[in-house]
Design a protein around this motif. Sequence first.
Motif, short mmCIF file in Angstrom:
data_model
loop_
_atom_site.label_atom_id
_atom_site.label_comp_id
_atom_site.label_asym_id
_atom_site.label_seq_id
_atom_site.Cartn_x
_atom_site.Cartn_y
_atom_site.Cartn_z
N VAL A 1 64.43 80.94 1.97
CA VAL A 1 65.14 79.99 2.85
C VAL A 1 64.97 80.40 4.31
O VAL A 1 64.64 79.57 5.18
N LEU B 1 62.76 78.43 7.37
CA LEU B 1 63.41 77.99 8.59
C LEU B 1 62.91 78.74 9.82
O LEU B 1 63.24 78.37 10.95
N ASP C 1 75.58 76.53 7.93
CA ASP C 1 75.47 76.48 6.47
C ASP C 1 76.48 75.44 5.97
O ASP C 1 77.70 75.68 6.01
N ARG D 1 69.16 75.72 13.56
CA ARG D 1 68.74 75.57 12.18
C ARG D 1 69.97 75.24 11.32
O ARG D 1 71.09 75.68 11.61
N PHE E 1 71.03 74.94 7.02
CA PHE E 1 70.67 74.93 5.60
C PHE E 1 71.89 74.56 4.77
O PHE E 1 73.04 74.71 5.20
N LEU F 1 67.05 72.68 6.09
CA LEU F 1 66.62 72.94 4.71
C LEU F 1 67.70 72.50 3.74
O LEU F 1 68.86 72.93 3.84
N HIS G 1 68.62 72.45 -0.24
CA HIS G 1 68.35 73.04 -1.55
C HIS G 1 69.31 72.38 -2.53
O HIS G 1 70.54 72.51 -2.40
N GLN H 1 63.74 72.18 -2.88
CA GLN H 1 64.00 72.62 -1.51
C GLN H 1 63.19 71.73 -0.58
O GLN H 1 61.96 71.68 -0.68
N VAL I 1 62.37 70.79 3.45
CA VAL I 1 62.47 71.17 4.86
C VAL I 1 62.21 69.92 5.68
O VAL I 1 61.21 69.22 5.48
#
Length: 382
Positions: free
Chosen positions: A148, A152, A162, A225, A227, A263, A265, A366, A368
Amino acid sequence: MAIHPLRQRVTGLMQAAGVQPDGPGECDPRILDDHFYGRVLREGSLGLGDSYMDGWWQVGSLDGMLYRLLRHGVDERVHGLRSRLDDLRAWLLNLQAGRRALAVGERHYDLGNELFEAMLGKRLVYSCGYWRQADGLDDAQEAKLDLVCRKLGLRPGMRVLDIGCGWGEALKYAAQHHGVEGVGVTISREQADYARKLCAGLPVDIRLQDYRALAGDTADSSFDRIFSIGMFEHVGAKNYRAYFEVARRCLRNDEATGGGLFLLHCIGSNVSLRHTDPWIARHIFPNSMLPSAAQIASASEGLFVTEDWHGFGTDYDRTLQAWRDNIEAAWDRLPPRYDERFRRMWRFYLAASMATFRARRAQLWQLVMSPHGVPGGYDAPR
């Protein structure tokens, strides 16, 4: 002696999948209550799972039996009333909005950290490991977190969000190994308390907050970023667009560099649905559902450029097997509230999940994404 029609029909369905009630194989269930047959026909998967919890049947290889049933589509031939009612509910209501959005945190993730500590291994990472070069569960989970971060392109000084941070393990890993600062949001009070302790001393802020409360229009809610690992399964089709709009709003917007990276997931379904399996909805993940590729693509259209789409769903079968081994070795050390009925429920949950991935009925993806497209293209790490 004539065989009762209900028993005859269920036996025929199972035999078509290579399963013989009261047969000699490890995947053949031993039926301990003849009411089993009618219950399965009336209630479908809900009746199958609940009758197992009630001790009406047992089997040597639970995941092996369920895999055979799924692989041969037996579940598609038996639909209980609950499934039809769930479909109607999902059509009429937004099951993942308001108070209903908090149900999965309260009923699943707040079951007790000792349960998840016993099952998940060295790190409390409740999502698929990456087994390409891993020797065991802990290695697979570290490899996933590393993957991950590499996808990124995390660098010191970056600010990372997150969405659905769980117990904080991913943010802790990113902060320790890549020098980032981060914000994590979760709707589970147990997770938030644990994550704050886990990340103490690191530049990580854990918030007990719904993702929709992220503003994205101030410096405090702007990130290099983002995720989101294993959380999108709780968003719901009626909220997919809003979810991607939140992510887009929170990602710093620099057209010259293509903007930041996001990202996602998540577990995925081969087909577009409105609700999850009735047994899973009642006992494990209320108001959850798996997105399809079409639903993800439609909801993110115009907001993101998909740079990479990586599937490794067969790794989830191995991850679940490792979780099962851990929890079976730990039951006697856990509090009495995890009684025999709870254990049978948990075994059915893990076995059904293994079977679903093994039968390729669910995938692990996953993705991106970038707001404008990475100039010159995105080189996807593996």
